[in-house]
Design a protein around this motif. Structure first.
Motif, short mmCIF file in Angstrom:
data_model
loop_
_atom_site.label_atom_id
_atom_site.label_comp_id
_atom_site.label_asym_id
_atom_site.label_seq_id
_atom_site.Cartn_x
_atom_site.Cartn_y
_atom_site.Cartn_z
N PRO A 215 0.83 -1.21 0.00
CA PRO A 215 0.00 0.00 0.00
C PRO A 215 0.86 1.26 0.00
CG PRO A 215 -0.69 -1.52 1.73
CD PRO A 215 0.61 -2.04 1.19
N GLN A 216 0.36 2.29 -0.62
CA GLN A 216 1.06 3.58 -0.61
C GLN A 216 0.56 4.39 0.57
OE1 GLN A 216 3.55 4.25 -2.87
NE2 GLN A 216 3.15 2.08 -3.30
N TRP A 217 1.44 4.65 1.52
CA TRP A 217 1.00 5.36 2.72
C TRP A 217 1.35 6.84 2.61
CZ3 TRP A 217 -2.19 2.73 5.53
CH2 TRP A 217 -2.07 1.34 5.58
N PRO A 218 0.36 7.71 2.73
CA PRO A 218 0.67 9.13 2.72
C PRO A 218 1.37 9.52 4.03
CG PRO A 218 -1.65 8.80 3.24
CD PRO A 218 -1.06 7.44 2.96
N ALA A 219 2.23 10.55 3.96
CA ALA A 219 2.90 11.00 5.18
C ALA A 219 1.87 11.50 6.18
CB ALA A 219 3.89 12.11 4.85
N ASP A 220 0.89 12.21 5.67
CA ASP A 220 -0.18 12.71 6.54
C ASP A 220 -1.51 12.20 6.00
OD1 ASP A 220 1.42 14.34 8.30
OD2 ASP A 220 1.79 15.56 6.51
N SER A 221 -2.56 12.46 6.73
CA SER A 221 -3.88 12.04 6.29
C SER A 221 -4.18 12.67 4.94
CB SER A 221 -4.93 12.50 7.29
OG SER A 221 -6.21 12.29 6.75
N ALA A 222 -4.86 11.90 4.09
CA ALA A 222 -5.25 12.41 2.79
C ALA A 222 -6.29 13.51 2.91
CB ALA A 222 -5.78 11.26 1.93
N ILE A 223 -6.91 13.56 4.06
CA ILE A 223 -7.96 14.56 4.25
C ILE A 223 -7.34 15.77 4.94
CG2 ILE A 223 -10.20 15.02 5.33
CD1 ILE A 223 -10.56 11.90 5.35
N PRO A 224 -7.37 16.94 4.30
CA PRO A 224 -6.79 18.12 4.95
C PRO A 224 -7.52 18.45 6.25
CG PRO A 224 -7.97 18.72 2.94
CD PRO A 224 -7.95 17.23 2.99
N ALA A 225 -6.78 19.01 7.20
CA ALA A 225 -7.34 19.28 8.52
C ALA A 225 -8.67 20.04 8.44
CB ALA A 225 -6.33 20.04 9.36
N SER A 226 -8.75 20.97 7.49
CA SER A 226 -9.96 21.80 7.41
C SER A 226 -11.17 20.98 7.00
CB SER A 226 -9.73 22.94 6.42
OG SER A 226 -9.42 22.37 5.15
N ALA A 227 -10.95 19.85 6.31
CA ALA A 227 -12.07 19.02 5.85
C ALA A 227 -12.23 17.77 6.72
CB ALA A 227 -11.84 18.62 4.40
N SER A 228 -11.47 17.69 7.82
CA SER A 228 -11.40 16.45 8.58
C SER A 228 -12.67 16.17 9.38
CB SER A 228 -10.18 16.55 9.51
OG SER A 228 -10.41 15.85 10.70
N GLY A 229 -13.00 14.90 9.43
CA GLY A 229 -14.13 14.48 10.25
C GLY A 229 -13.89 14.77 11.72
N ARG A 230 -12.64 14.69 12.13
CA ARG A 230 -12.29 14.95 13.52
C ARG A 230 -12.56 16.42 13.89
NH1 ARG A 230 -12.58 9.94 14.47
NH2 ARG A 230 -10.71 8.67 14.57
N ALA A 231 -12.49 17.30 12.86
CA ALA A 231 -12.71 18.73 13.11
C ALA A 231 -14.19 19.11 12.95
CB ALA A 231 -11.85 19.56 12.18
N GLY A 232 -15.03 18.11 12.66
CA GLY A 232 -16.46 18.40 12.57
C GLY A 232 -17.00 18.50 11.16
N GLN A 233 -16.13 18.28 10.17
CA GLN A 233 -16.61 18.29 8.78
C GLN A 233 -17.16 16.90 8.45
OE1 GLN A 233 -16.67 21.03 6.77
NE2 GLN A 233 -15.96 22.12 8.59
N ARG A 234 -18.39 16.84 8.03
CA ARG A 234 -18.97 15.54 7.72
C ARG A 234 -18.78 15.21 6.25
NH1 ARG A 234 -18.43 15.41 11.91
NH2 ARG A 234 -17.29 13.64 11.14
N SER A 235 -18.64 13.93 5.95
CA SER A 235 -18.54 13.51 4.55
C SER A 235 -19.93 13.59 3.91
CB SER A 235 -18.02 12.08 4.48
OG SER A 235 -19.01 11.18 4.93
N ALA A 236 -19.94 13.42 2.60
CA ALA A 236 -21.21 13.52 1.85
C ALA A 236 -22.20 12.43 2.27
CB ALA A 236 -20.92 13.42 0.36
N HIS A 237 -21.69 11.37 2.91
CA HIS A 237 -22.56 10.23 3.24
C HIS A 237 -23.23 10.36 4.60
CE1 HIS A 237 -20.83 8.29 -0.21
NE2 HIS A 237 -19.63 8.53 0.27
N PHE A 238 -22.78 11.32 5.40
CA PHE A 238 -23.24 11.35 6.79
C PHE A 238 -24.73 11.66 6.92
CE2 PHE A 238 -24.16 13.42 10.83
CZ PHE A 238 -23.65 12.50 11.72
N ALA A 239 -25.22 12.60 6.10
CA ALA A 239 -26.61 13.03 6.26
C ALA A 239 -27.58 11.86 6.12
CB ALA A 239 -26.93 14.13 5.24
N ALA A 240 -27.33 11.02 5.10
CA ALA A 240 -28.23 9.88 4.89
C ALA A 240 -28.10 8.87 6.04
CB ALA A 240 -27.90 9.20 3.56
N LEU A 241 -26.87 8.68 6.49
CA LEU A 241 -26.63 7.75 7.59
C LEU A 241 -27.35 8.22 8.86
CD1 LEU A 241 -24.95 5.32 8.74
CD2 LEU A 241 -23.16 6.99 9.28
N HIS A 242 -27.21 9.50 9.15
CA HIS A 242 -27.82 10.04 10.36
C HIS A 242 -29.35 9.99 10.26
CE1 HIS A 242 -29.00 13.16 13.35
NE2 HIS A 242 -28.09 12.51 14.05
#
Lengths: 257, 178
Positions: A215-242
């Motif tokens: 596997p190709q491992w990125p040095a950092d997360s592929a998701i930039p901090a500003s778009a991170s789920g940990r920071a409260g940004q939800r992915s496009a799939h969250f609304a339907a899941l919730h």
């Protein structure tokens, strides 16, 4: 309860919230396989694992407050801390298997780092969950290793590692305001997240090495901090899941199971 | 409340909740299954605390068990000025070793369900063959796995996943049965 400083405990609670949200989202997603698994044993396995993960979410939310349902269901989307990998819907069984393998391998590492936590209640949940994780991991690795011995398995599953591994790195990130170094110093978490991530990557590498794959491992997360789920940004799939999770509650807030 | 009266209330609650049956096996008590960890008084005698051990964290019957235990405890201490606290503890960890031998026999006889524990190999509840073959960790409930009996050619439900006893080595036997 640990006697760590209040700001360290605030960070620890943020971490527990993120772990609980991961479990809630992946547990709910796996439940999609009820009655439609590719074969009977797999149907039972994925839905049993779903139940286990939801149970782990409940135990973790229980460390944060008494009203577990309110924590699980009644927050605004930006208040969730789930990693985007856990929000992906299940539709394709190969995708589900690869994600389940990546997630449960990561979880085993994460729980182990919390098993001797100075936050005693968290340590007890971690030890309890770790015992259940073994069967999840055996399920994922057993199927994966068998399928990777076949050409069809390799051609279908290996590209999914390229797709999911960068995203899965977010599992080893913490919400902003949660100082990992402080958690380690306070004995709440045994090892830095970078160590945990390295152990996880090595386990993933080993599982696919027999198929001649790296596997190709990125040095950092592929998701930039500003778009991170940990920071409260939800992915496009969250609304339907919730919406699916709260479907009954939104019709009747007093409904009980 | 005097110490003697309080001890009597705790004993009455213990007797009563020990008789609460499992929703899945309505003839088997939670004490026999090792789900009941202990009954004690706390908060200076104003609370009777009942500790339960979940078989699995995701067991959907936990709420039903907690409700039944609360009801049984309330009935037992009716009239006494105490509040009831029912709580699931994460420590100790439940293992099939906590199931009483009498319940192991009953489950085999009445439900054709085997129990895998450290103290005894799971044997086929139908024909007695003790060389069951593991088929899946995941059965009809989270705490039951599926094995196969090559002798009588039946699929067998087994309480406990295959590595559960080893994974939970440190767990003590249920004090409720001591």
């Amino acid at each position: 309860m640990t006697d760590s400083a209040p700001e360290v405990m605030d960070g620890a609670r943020e971490m527990v919230l993120a772990l609980a949200d991961d479990e809630l989202c992946i547990g709910q997603n796996l439940a999609w396989w009820i009655a439609v698994g590719p074969f009977l044993e797999e149907d039972l396995a994925l839905t049993s694992i779903s139940q286990d993960e939801l149970g782990h979410a409940r135990a973790l939310y229980g460390l944060l407050g008494d009203d577990v349902d309110a924590l699980a269901y009644a927050r605004q989307p930006h208040e969730y801390r789930s990693a985007h990998l856990t929000e992906l819907p299940c539709r394709d069984w190969g995708e589900t298997l690869v994600r389940h393998f990546l997630y449960d391998t990561a979880e085993t590492v994460r729980w182990a780092a919390l098993a001797d936590s100075s936050w005693e209640a968290l340590g007890a949940v971690a030890r309890r969950a770790l015992a259940e994780e073994r069967s999840h991991l055996r399920h994922a690795t057993g199927l994966l290793s068998r399928l990777l011995r076949t050409e069809a398995g390799r051609s279908q599953l290996l590209p999914l590692f390229d797709q999911f591994t960068p995203m899965a790195c977010e599992l080893f990130e913490l919400p902003p305001g949660c100082a990992a170094d402080d958690l380690v110093a306070a004995g709440i978490m045994a090892r830095p997240l970078s160590d945990q991530r390295a152990e996880w990557q090595a386990a993933v590498d080993e599982a696919v090495a027999s198929a001649g794959y790296q596997p190709q491992w990125p040095a950092d997360s592929a998701i930039p901090a500003s778009a991170s789920g940990r920071a409260g940004q939800r992915s496009a799939h969250f609304a339907a899941l919730h919406a699916e999770m709260v479907e009954v509650l939104s019709i009747d807030p007093t409904a009980v199971w | 409340m005097s110490r003697a009266v309080l001890a009597g209330v705790v004993a009455a609650v213990r007797r009563s909740v020990s008789q609460v049956c499992d929703p899945e096996y309505p003839e088997v008590t939670i004490a026999e299954l090792g789900i009941l960890e202990g009954v004690s008084s706390s908060d200076g005698g104003s609370t009777v605390r009942i500790e339960l051990v979940p078989t699995m964290l995701g067991c959907p019957a936990l709420d039903v068990i907690a409700r039944d235990v609360t009801d049984a405890a309330r009935t037992a201490c009716a009239g006494a000025d105490v509040s009831i606290e029912v709580t699931f503890v994460d420590d100790p960890v439940w293992t099939p070793d906590r199931i009483a031998p009498s319940a192991v026999g009953f489950l085999a006889r009445e439900y054709s369900v085997a129990v895998r524990s450290r103290s005894a190999t799971a044997s086929c509840p139908i024909c007695g063959n003790d060389a069951l073959e593991h088929r899946s960790d995941f059965g009809p409930t989270p705490c039951r796995s599926v094995e196969w009996c090559p002798s009588c050619r039946n699929p067998i439900e087994v309480v406990g996943r295959v590595d559960m006893p080893a994974a939970m080595e440190a767990a003590p036997a249920s004090p409720a049965l001591a």
